[in-house]
Design an enzyme around this catalytic site. Structure first.
Site, PDB file in Angstrom:
ATOM      1  N   ASP A  65      -0.821   2.299   0.221  1.00 15.19           N
ATOM      2  CA  ASP A  65       0.434   2.106  -0.525  1.00 15.19           C
ATOM      3  C   ASP A  65       0.549   0.707  -1.135  1.00 15.19           C
ATOM      4  OD1 ASP A  65       2.811   3.311  -1.304  1.00 15.19           O
ATOM      5  OD2 ASP A  65       3.951   2.410   0.347  1.00 15.19           O
ATOM      6  N   HIS A  66       1.213   0.649  -2.293  1.00 14.65           N
ATOM      7  CA  HIS A  66       1.555  -0.635  -2.937  1.00 14.65           C
ATOM      8  C   HIS A  66       0.349  -1.553  -3.101  1.00 14.65           C
ATOM      9  CE1 HIS A  66       5.851  -0.294  -3.467  1.00 14.65           C
ATOM     10  NE2 HIS A  66       5.990   0.171  -2.239  1.00 14.65           N
ATOM     11  N   THR A 110      11.272   0.751   6.589  1.00 12.43           N
ATOM     12  CA  THR A 110      12.171  -0.155   7.316  1.00 12.43           C
ATOM     13  C   THR A 110      12.945   0.544   8.438  1.00 12.43           C
ATOM     14  OG1 THR A 110      12.362  -1.454   5.312  1.00 12.43           O
ATOM     15  CG2 THR A 110      14.073  -1.800   6.972  1.00 12.43           C
ATOM     16  N   GLY A 128      11.747   2.992  -0.899  1.00 10.78           N
ATOM     17  CA  GLY A 128      12.939   2.376  -0.325  1.00 10.78           C
ATOM     18  C   GLY A 128      13.903   3.398   0.259  1.00 10.78           C
TER      19      GLY A 128
END
Ligand code: G3H
Ligand code: ZN
Length: 281
Positions: free
Chosen positions: A84-85, A235, A211
């Site tokens: 990811d990312h 998160t 997110g």
């Protein structure tokens, strides 16, 4: 159970008008917690390792990737592995010959034409290696090093640009900026569902929500109904993990055995993952 390719899980979810949840893996406990949640809910999941997590593992992808793959292979439901990312060329190159069946090439911060040019190059290489590629258009933001907020002018994904971007890059999935922001501790984000629906109309590939820790179960359900097919969560797991460890250590300040505080912490992550999985139709 064998590993599943990300493409299969995302397309399968999309065909059921559902979404597959991708959980961020930082430590082995995250992977074990996600496999337990997948087994208990009998739902496939994606385990994803981000470039930031690789940095945490002193820049080494292989140890955490191999451990995560082993956890996934022992699960009783299909699990896919996603990197990811990715912004760094060296890590992207490593993904081409690895345990991952998909990669997110993240050039979302760059100007449109530059993002498009780099992403098209990455897609070309990744497809040659058999990988499914996700890219970002617009800017989700919210990470500690993010220069822009999710609510800054012009960061939301434009449907016309999105259609052009997908056509000219050949990406397999598109991460869209529709009001969520990385690293939110409470689920208070308000998504632009009308924008998701317009993106869905213009873009043929699956849409990805980043997110998602900041997105309530009800907002998630609406977003999935509007066209989101992959839901990224990180998160929320760390909030559960850290709260649990803090409580355990406060309850017994003499404890020095990690197994005694990591066991309930891992269970707390599984419980939070189950809540998230349950909120998806
Ligand atoms: O790519 C990963 C996700 O976007 C995670 O975001 O940590 O805010 O849930 P989150
Ligand atoms: Zn993300």
């Amino acid at each position: 159970m064998t590993l599943a390719p990300t493409s299969e899980l995302v397309e399968g979810a999309r065909s059921r008008r559902s979404a597959v949840v991708a959980f961020n893996v930082i430590s082995l406990e995250h992977a074990e917690a996600a496999a337990a949640a997948a087994n208990a809910s009998r739902r496939p999941v994606i385990l994803q390792i981000s470039e930031n997590a690789v940095r945490f593992h002193v820049g080494q992808l292989e140890p955490i990737a191999v451990a995560t793959e082993a956890v996934a292979r022992h699960a009783h439901v299909p699990i896919a592995l996603h990197l990811d990312h990715v912004t760094e060329d060296a890590l992207f190159a490593e993904s081409l010959d690895s345990v991952f069946s998909s990669v997110m090439y993240d050039a979302g911060l760059l100007p449109y034409e530059e993002n498009l040019r780099r992403t098209a190059g990455a897609v070309h290489q990744a497809h040659a290696a058999g990988l499914w590629v996700e890219a970002e258009l617009g800017y989700v933001g919210g990470k500690p090093d993010s220069p822009l907020s999710a609510h800054a002018e012009g960061v939301r994904t434009d449907p016309d640009e999105a259609a052009d971007f997908v056509r000219r890059t050949g990406v397999d999935a598109l991460a869209v900026a529709v009001g969520s922001s990385h690293a939110m501790r409470d689920p208070t984000a308000r998504l632009d569902h009308e924008l998701i629906a317009r993106l869905r109309e213009r873009v043929s590939v699956p849409l990805v929500l980043h997110g998602s820790s900041g997105v309530s179960g009800e907002e998630l359900r609406t977003a999935v109904a509007a066209g989101i097919a992959k839901v990224n969560v990180g998160t929320a797991l760390n909030v559960a993990l850290t709260r649990s460890i803090r409580a355990e250590l406060e309850a017994d300040p003499t404890n020095v055995d990690p197994r005694r505080y990591l066991t309930p912490a891992r269970e707390s992550m599984t419980a939070r993952m189950l809540e998230i999985l349950d909120s998806i139709p």
